[in-house]
Design a protein around this motif. Structure first.
Motif, PDB file in Angstrom:
ATOM      1  N   ILE A   5      10.905   6.665   7.725  1.00  0.00           N
ATOM      2  CA  ILE A   5      12.003   5.760   8.053  1.00  0.00           C
ATOM      3  C   ILE A   5      11.496   4.328   7.952  1.00  0.00           C
ATOM      4  O   ILE A   5      10.447   3.997   8.488  1.00  0.00           O
ATOM      5  N   CYS A   6      12.250   3.490   7.245  1.00  0.00           N
ATOM      6  CA  CYS A   6      11.888   2.087   7.103  1.00  0.00           C
ATOM      7  C   CYS A   6      13.112   1.295   6.681  1.00  0.00           C
ATOM      8  O   CYS A   6      13.901   1.750   5.839  1.00  0.00           O
ATOM      9  N   ARG A   7      13.273   0.135   7.250  1.00  0.00           N
ATOM     10  CA  ARG A   7      14.346  -0.792   6.867  1.00  0.00           C
ATOM     11  C   ARG A   7      15.723  -0.118   6.868  1.00  0.00           C
ATOM     12  O   ARG A   7      16.475  -0.205   5.899  1.00  0.00           O
ATOM     13  N   ASN A   8      16.032   0.601   7.937  1.00  0.00           N
ATOM     14  CA  ASN A   8      17.328   1.268   8.107  1.00  0.00           C
ATOM     15  C   ASN A   8      17.609   2.332   7.063  1.00  0.00           C
ATOM     16  O   ASN A   8      18.769   2.633   6.766  1.00  0.00           O
ATOM     17  N   ARG A   9      16.547   2.879   6.467  1.00  0.00           N
ATOM     18  CA  ARG A   9      16.709   3.940   5.483  1.00  0.00           C
ATOM     19  C   ARG A   9      15.805   5.106   5.836  1.00  0.00           C
ATOM     20  O   ARG A   9      14.727   4.923   6.399  1.00  0.00           O
ATOM     21  N   TRP A  45       5.304  16.454  -0.438  1.00  0.00           N
ATOM     22  CA  TRP A  45       5.079  16.717   0.980  1.00  0.00           C
ATOM     23  C   TRP A  45       5.039  15.413   1.745  1.00  0.00           C
ATOM     24  O   TRP A  45       6.062  14.846   2.052  1.00  0.00           O
ATOM     25  N   GLY A  46       3.844  14.937   2.073  1.00  0.00           N
ATOM     26  CA  GLY A  46       3.728  13.712   2.846  1.00  0.00           C
ATOM     27  C   GLY A  46       4.433  12.559   2.164  1.00  0.00           C
ATOM     28  O   GLY A  46       4.350  12.388   0.953  1.00  0.00           O
ATOM     29  N   ILE A  47       5.143  11.787   2.938  1.00  0.00           N
ATOM     30  CA  ILE A  47       5.875  10.637   2.407  1.00  0.00           C
ATOM     31  C   ILE A  47       5.760   9.507   3.418  1.00  0.00           C
ATOM     32  O   ILE A  47       5.836   9.734   4.624  1.00  0.00           O
ATOM     33  N   THR A  48       5.530   8.308   2.929  1.00  0.00           N
ATOM     34  CA  THR A  48       5.425   7.153   3.818  1.00  0.00           C
ATOM     35  C   THR A  48       5.858   5.901   3.069  1.00  0.00           C
ATOM     36  O   THR A  48       5.927   5.888   1.843  1.00  0.00           O
ATOM     37  N   GLY A  54       7.846  -2.205   0.830  1.00  0.00           N
ATOM     38  CA  GLY A  54       8.888  -1.196   0.728  1.00  0.00           C
ATOM     39  C   GLY A  54       8.584  -0.054  -0.225  1.00  0.00           C
ATOM     40  O   GLY A  54       9.418   0.829  -0.412  1.00  0.00           O
ATOM     41  N   ASP A  55       7.394  -0.049  -0.838  1.00  0.00           N
ATOM     42  CA  ASP A  55       7.051   1.039  -1.746  1.00  0.00           C
ATOM     43  C   ASP A  55       7.026   2.371  -1.005  1.00  0.00           C
ATOM     44  O   ASP A  55       6.590   2.453   0.148  1.00  0.00           O
ATOM     45  N   VAL A  56       7.474   3.413  -1.695  1.00  0.00           N
ATOM     46  CA  VAL A  56       7.509   4.760  -1.150  1.00  0.00           C
ATOM     47  C   VAL A  56       6.362   5.549  -1.779  1.00  0.00           C
ATOM     48  O   VAL A  56       6.289   5.666  -2.998  1.00  0.00           O
TER      49      VAL A  56
END
Length: 143
Positions: A5-9, A45-48, A54-56
């Motif tokens: 979760i980041c920046r309301n997304r 799997w892991g996501i950050t 803002g890079d995913v």
């Protein structure tokens, strides 16, 4: 399945794709199909999120790599194919990127230029952290 979760997304990794929602539950977009090319995944799997830009970052476990997408889920780059064997979790910080490699129970430390700085091996005599899934999510809760 993992989420970030980041920046309301909200970003969710599941079933060879990445889903993007607003915090109110409104669906924004979906990317990914099974495969090993750009925006193709085998067991994401892991996501950050890198909060600085803002890079995913997505751990593409069975492709042995990390894919980096923009916050709008456009492909930017990938790395780790020759170093990683089963990346399961990732944590970008101001100076480094930490990647947990589940196959070797190893923590890789890269600098921001994606140059490997150090490996810390957990598997072995007296160091019995085997398959340390979700390490960074728990670390963030503790710290």
């Amino acid at each position: 399945m993992c989420l970030a979760i980041c920046r309301n997304r909200v970003f969710i990794s599941q079933n060879h794709c990445i889903l993007n929602y607003q915090l109110d539950g409104k669906f924004i977009s979906r990317v990914g199909v099974p495969g090993d090319g750009e925006l193709e995944f085998k067991d994401p799997w892991g996501i950050t999120i890198d909060k600085s830009n803002g890079d995913v970052y997505i751990c593409d476990v069975s492709n042995n790599r990390i894919q980096i997408l923009s916050e709008n889920l456009h492909y930017k780059s990938q790395y780790g194919k020759d170093i990683l064997t089963e990346p399961v979790d990732i944590l970008p910080t101001r100076d480094n990127i930490f990647i947990l490699d589940g196959s070797y129970s190893c923590l890789h430390i890269f600098n921001k230029d994606l140059v490997l700085q150090k490996n810390i091996i957990y598997r072995g005599e007296g160091q019995q952290v085997i398959y340390p899934w979700f390490f960074f999510q728990f670390a963030l809760i503790i710290f």
